[in-house]
Design an enzyme around this catalytic site. Structure first.
Site, mmCIF file in Angstrom:
data_model
loop_
_atom_site.group_PDB
_atom_site.id
_atom_site.type_symbol
_atom_site.label_atom_id
_atom_site.label_comp_id
_atom_site.label_asym_id
_atom_site.label_seq_id
_atom_site.Cartn_x
_atom_site.Cartn_y
_atom_site.Cartn_z
ATOM 1 N N ASN A 163 -16.205 26.488 -4.811
ATOM 2 C CA ASN A 163 -16.649 26.130 -6.168
ATOM 3 C C ASN A 163 -17.134 27.338 -6.980
ATOM 4 O O ASN A 163 -16.979 27.372 -8.189
ATOM 5 C CB ASN A 163 -17.719 25.034 -6.119
ATOM 6 C CG ASN A 163 -18.893 25.389 -5.244
ATOM 7 O OD1 ASN A 163 -18.780 26.180 -4.310
ATOM 8 N ND2 ASN A 163 -20.033 24.818 -5.543
ATOM 9 N N GLU A 261 -26.848 26.647 3.084
ATOM 10 C CA GLU A 261 -27.009 26.145 1.715
ATOM 11 C C GLU A 261 -26.016 24.995 1.581
ATOM 12 O O GLU A 261 -24.820 25.225 1.492
ATOM 13 C CB GLU A 261 -26.730 27.294 0.749
ATOM 14 C CG GLU A 261 -27.393 27.120 -0.578
ATOM 15 C CD GLU A 261 -26.537 26.296 -1.496
ATOM 16 O OE1 GLU A 261 -26.663 25.053 -1.436
ATOM 17 O OE2 GLU A 261 -25.774 26.883 -2.265
ATOM 18 N N CYS A 295 -23.297 23.054 -6.313
ATOM 19 C CA CYS A 295 -24.233 22.531 -5.302
ATOM 20 C C CYS A 295 -25.516 22.068 -5.973
ATOM 21 O O CYS A 295 -26.119 21.084 -5.562
ATOM 22 C CB CYS A 295 -24.506 23.571 -4.237
ATOM 23 S SG CYS A 295 -24.938 25.167 -4.898
ATOM 24 N N GLU A 472 -31.607 32.421 -0.480
ATOM 25 C CA GLU A 472 -30.772 33.503 -0.990
ATOM 26 C C GLU A 472 -31.373 33.954 -2.318
ATOM 27 O O GLU A 472 -32.275 33.327 -2.845
ATOM 28 C CB GLU A 472 -29.339 33.007 -1.201
ATOM 29 C CG GLU A 472 -28.713 32.541 0.092
ATOM 30 C CD GLU A 472 -27.208 32.397 -0.039
ATOM 31 O OE1 GLU A 472 -26.756 31.273 -0.305
ATOM 32 O OE2 GLU A 472 -26.499 33.422 0.094
HETATM 33 P P1 NAI Z 1 -16.664 22.659 3.820
HETATM 34 O O1 NAI Z 1 -18.129 22.713 3.978
HETATM 35 O O2 NAI Z 1 -15.886 22.137 4.983
HETATM 36 O O3 NAI Z 1 -16.105 24.141 3.495
HETATM 37 C C1 NAI Z 1 -16.892 25.237 3.109
HETATM 38 C C2 NAI Z 1 -16.436 26.485 3.843
HETATM 39 O O4 NAI Z 1 -16.586 26.301 5.260
HETATM 40 C C3 NAI Z 1 -14.953 26.833 3.651
HETATM 41 O O5 NAI Z 1 -14.807 28.238 3.634
HETATM 42 C C4 NAI Z 1 -14.315 26.277 4.914
HETATM 43 O O6 NAI Z 1 -13.092 26.897 5.258
HETATM 44 C C5 NAI Z 1 -15.380 26.598 5.937
HETATM 45 N N1 NAI Z 1 -15.322 25.788 7.159
HETATM 46 C C6 NAI Z 1 -14.804 24.537 7.329
HETATM 47 N N2 NAI Z 1 -14.964 24.135 8.596
HETATM 48 C C7 NAI Z 1 -15.598 25.134 9.256
HETATM 49 C C8 NAI Z 1 -16.071 25.309 10.593
HETATM 50 N N3 NAI Z 1 -15.905 24.366 11.523
HETATM 51 N N4 NAI Z 1 -16.711 26.448 10.918
HETATM 52 C C9 NAI Z 1 -16.907 27.408 9.998
HETATM 53 N N5 NAI Z 1 -16.475 27.311 8.716
HETATM 54 C C10 NAI Z 1 -15.839 26.188 8.347
HETATM 55 O O7 NAI Z 1 -16.374 21.831 2.513
HETATM 56 P P2 NAI Z 1 -14.990 21.196 1.957
HETATM 57 O O8 NAI Z 1 -14.292 20.441 3.039
HETATM 58 O O9 NAI Z 1 -14.231 22.251 1.274
HETATM 59 O O10 NAI Z 1 -15.557 20.184 0.857
HETATM 60 C C11 NAI Z 1 -16.019 18.907 1.246
HETATM 61 C C12 NAI Z 1 -17.273 18.532 0.509
HETATM 62 O O11 NAI Z 1 -18.308 19.457 0.787
HETATM 63 C C13 NAI Z 1 -17.169 18.560 -1.014
HETATM 64 O O12 NAI Z 1 -16.626 17.406 -1.502
HETATM 65 C C14 NAI Z 1 -18.603 18.747 -1.417
HETATM 66 O O13 NAI Z 1 -19.267 17.511 -1.436
HETATM 67 C C15 NAI Z 1 -19.181 19.605 -0.313
HETATM 68 N N6 NAI Z 1 -19.256 21.024 -0.703
HETATM 69 C C16 NAI Z 1 -20.461 21.513 -1.074
HETATM 70 C C17 NAI Z 1 -20.575 22.828 -1.480
HETATM 71 C C18 NAI Z 1 -21.869 23.380 -1.911
HETATM 72 O O14 NAI Z 1 -21.913 24.375 -2.589
HETATM 73 N N7 NAI Z 1 -22.955 22.796 -1.518
HETATM 74 C C19 NAI Z 1 -19.416 23.714 -1.556
HETATM 75 C C20 NAI Z 1 -18.185 23.111 -1.099
HETATM 76 C C21 NAI Z 1 -18.133 21.804 -0.705
#
Ligand code: NAI
Ligand code: MG
Length: 492
Positions: A163, A261, A295, A472
């Site tokens: 994002n 975070e 977020c 952070e």
């Molecule tokens: P995610 O949390 O799975 O992905 C974030 C990062 O983690 C990406 O770089 C991904 O490749 C990496 N990742 C995924 N699985 C991992 C693992 N097992 N070990 C280490 N790294 C890993 O989020 P995703 O699937 O892209 O989005 C799903 C939901 O998460 C969204 O709909 C939203 O609600 C939330 N989200 C929240 C964020 C925030 O800033 N708080 C940012 C992105 C997503």
């Protein structure tokens, strides 16, 4: 780069390709390619490498040897010079970085430009902090000397979401590098490009080879082996709660430090005595920036009954007037990042409708009015929902504002805190005592008074409850990348 050419579908030249390891782009062990999509058109526009555990090993080895051999021994004042030069280069390349950021993640060009400036600010701020990282002395009895020093933790892993690709990368890399740590970053597979561009700019700024490495690919193929790597000393993760939990579990095996975070469901509290125009602008910006994929988005409007009807009516009117389109045309409102995210947002609203929720505006999948393409969801406002409703409790991560009516400030406080998350909160009131009391009593890592998203890199940021832990930004962010060493000596 000419924006009209890009919109006409002309391919972009000169995009980074491969991982960035030890100061150069490398193809990776098995060089499987993936596509990166332009959400404004819903079409692939670039390719990148899906890495492997072997690529992660190579990057971690490169970071370890740069840590031991060079970076931890480099004078703080010299590290500062590199970071400052990096900030200059980011500003010099701002337009190109912003175009690539908008293409890769969808957000309007002006928002991307703001993110690039934010990234430059992170490097400037931590450049200034490098040589002010001082320890303490301790008042031991005469005959003893006690003091502490801050040592860099070592090799740090940074798992980045889609994002805010470049600004999240910068806000975690800059303090790590300032503290004397080396880096392996893994950008999200939806938005891998600007992290690679940033790594190359850091080399141009004079960062020694191996100090900053970037491995691209999926969470399963690259993220998981990176956070479980025994030679990684700290993991900074930004993303979803379930993935954060699995990162924490993997880190536990090696007792690796983690900063998590994990997003939120942040309230914007608007009281009867608010400054009207500031509050309207603030509430709209809090939820519709980056189509709500923030977020710290203000996704719950907690509003006092006295002004509810007129306030919500004006919000709806203003929302209906927002311009929507491909991010490169710089509309007020852009697409969501992926087809999967679009489906997720639509699912929330479809379920809410079946529970009888009233959609005041929006509530539909749409497209870029110029091309009929792209992954768009209309900016959406949902009328008053009870506290236990899914729309009030769950992070949607999309352009959906849910209203909650409060009878008085005490009720507003109770509604604000009725959440498993605790990242940020906004308060709009002209009564300074009410504002400060509420800032004291809301359980969140950061409070915004009379301007949502007020603050900058100077202000620590991070969550309570399910929003995570660790901070952070600010000097707190720098300390996340340090180990305190205490020395106590008997002298005489
Ligand atoms: P995610 O949390 O799975 O992905 C974030 C990062 O983690 C990406 O770089 C991904 O490749 C990496 N990742 C995924 N699985 C991992 C693992 N097992 N070990 C280490 N790294 C890993 O989020 P995703 O699937 O892209 O989005 C799903 C939901 O998460 C969204 O709909 C939203 O609600 C939330 N989200 C929240 C964020 C925030 O800033 N708080 C940012 C992105 C997503
Ligand atoms: Mg993309």
């Amino acid at each position: 780069m000419n924006i009209n050419d890009i919109l006409a579908g002309k391919p972009l030249k000169g995009l980074p390709s491969g991982h960035y390891i030890c100061g150069r782009f490398v193809p990776g062990e098995n060089a499987t390619m993936m596509e990166s999509f332009d959400p404004g058109r819903g079409e692939a526009f670039a390719q990148f490498t899906n890495g492997s555990a072997t690529d992660v090993d190579t990057a971690v080895e490169s970071a370890r040897s740069a840590f031991l051999g060079i970076w931890r021994k480099t004078a703080a004042s010299e590290r500062a010079q590199v970071l400052l030069q990096a900030a200059r280069l980011i500003r010099e390349h701002a337009e190109c970085l912003a175009i690539v950021e908008t293409l890769d993640c969808g957000k309007p060009l002006n928002e991307s430009l703001g993110d690039i400036r934010g990234a430059a600010r992170a490097f400037e701020y931590y450049a200034g902090a490098c040589d002010k990282l001082q320890g303490d002395t301790f008042p031991l009895p005469r005959g003893y000397l006690g003091y502490s020093t801050y040592e860099p933790v070592g090799v740090t892993a940074h798992v980045i979401p889609w994002n805010f690709p470049i600004s999240t990368t910068a806000r975690s890399l800059a303090p790590a590098l300032a503290a004397g740590c080396t880096v392996v970053a893994k950008p999200a597979e939806q938005t891998p490009l600007t992290a690679l561009m940033l790594a190359e700019l850091l080399s141009k700024a004079g960062l020694p080879n191996g100090v900053c490495n970037v491995v691209t690919g999926t969470g399963a193929d690259v993220g998981a082996p990176l956070v479980a790597h025994p030679d990684v000393d700290q993991v900074t993760f930004t993303g979803s709660v379930p993935t954060g939990q699995s990162v924490m579990r993997a880190a536990a095996d090696n007792v690796t430090r983690v900063v998590l975070e994990l997003g939120g469901k942040s309230p914007v509290v608007v009281l009867n005595d608010c400054d009207w125009d500031r509050s309207i602008d603030g509430v709209l910006g809090a939820i519709f920036e980056n189509a709500g994929q923030v977020c710290s988005a203000g996704s719950r409007l907690v509003i006092e009954r006295g002004i509810h009807d007129r306030f919500v009516e004006e919000l709806v009117t203003r929302t209906k007037a927002m311009t929507i389109g491909h991010g490169l045309r710089d509309p007020q409102f852009g697409p969501v990042n992926s087809a999967a995210q679009l489906e997720k947002v639509a699912g929330f609203i479809d379920r809410a409708r079946s529970r009888g929720a009233e959609v005041l505006t929006g509530g539909k999948v749409t497209s870029d009015p110029e091309t009929g393409k792209g992954w768009f969801y209309e900016p959406t406002i949902i009328a008053d929902r009870p506290s236990d409703d899914e729309l009030v409790q769950e992070e949607i991560f999309g352009p959906v504002l849910t209203v909650q009516i409060a009878e008085d400030p005490a009720h507003a406080l109770a509604l604000a805190n009725d959440s498993k998350y605790g990242l940020v909160a906004g308060i709009y009131t002209q009564d300074v005592s009410n504002a400060l009391a509420m800032a004291r009593d809301i359980d969140a890592g950061q409070i915004f008074i009379n301007e949502y998203f007020a603050g900058g890199i100077e202000v620590p940021f991070g969550g309570n409850k399910l929003s995570g832990f660790g901070r952070e930004k600010g000097l707190e962010g720098l300390k996340s990348y340090c180990k305190v060493k205490s020395v106590a000596a008997w002298i005489d």
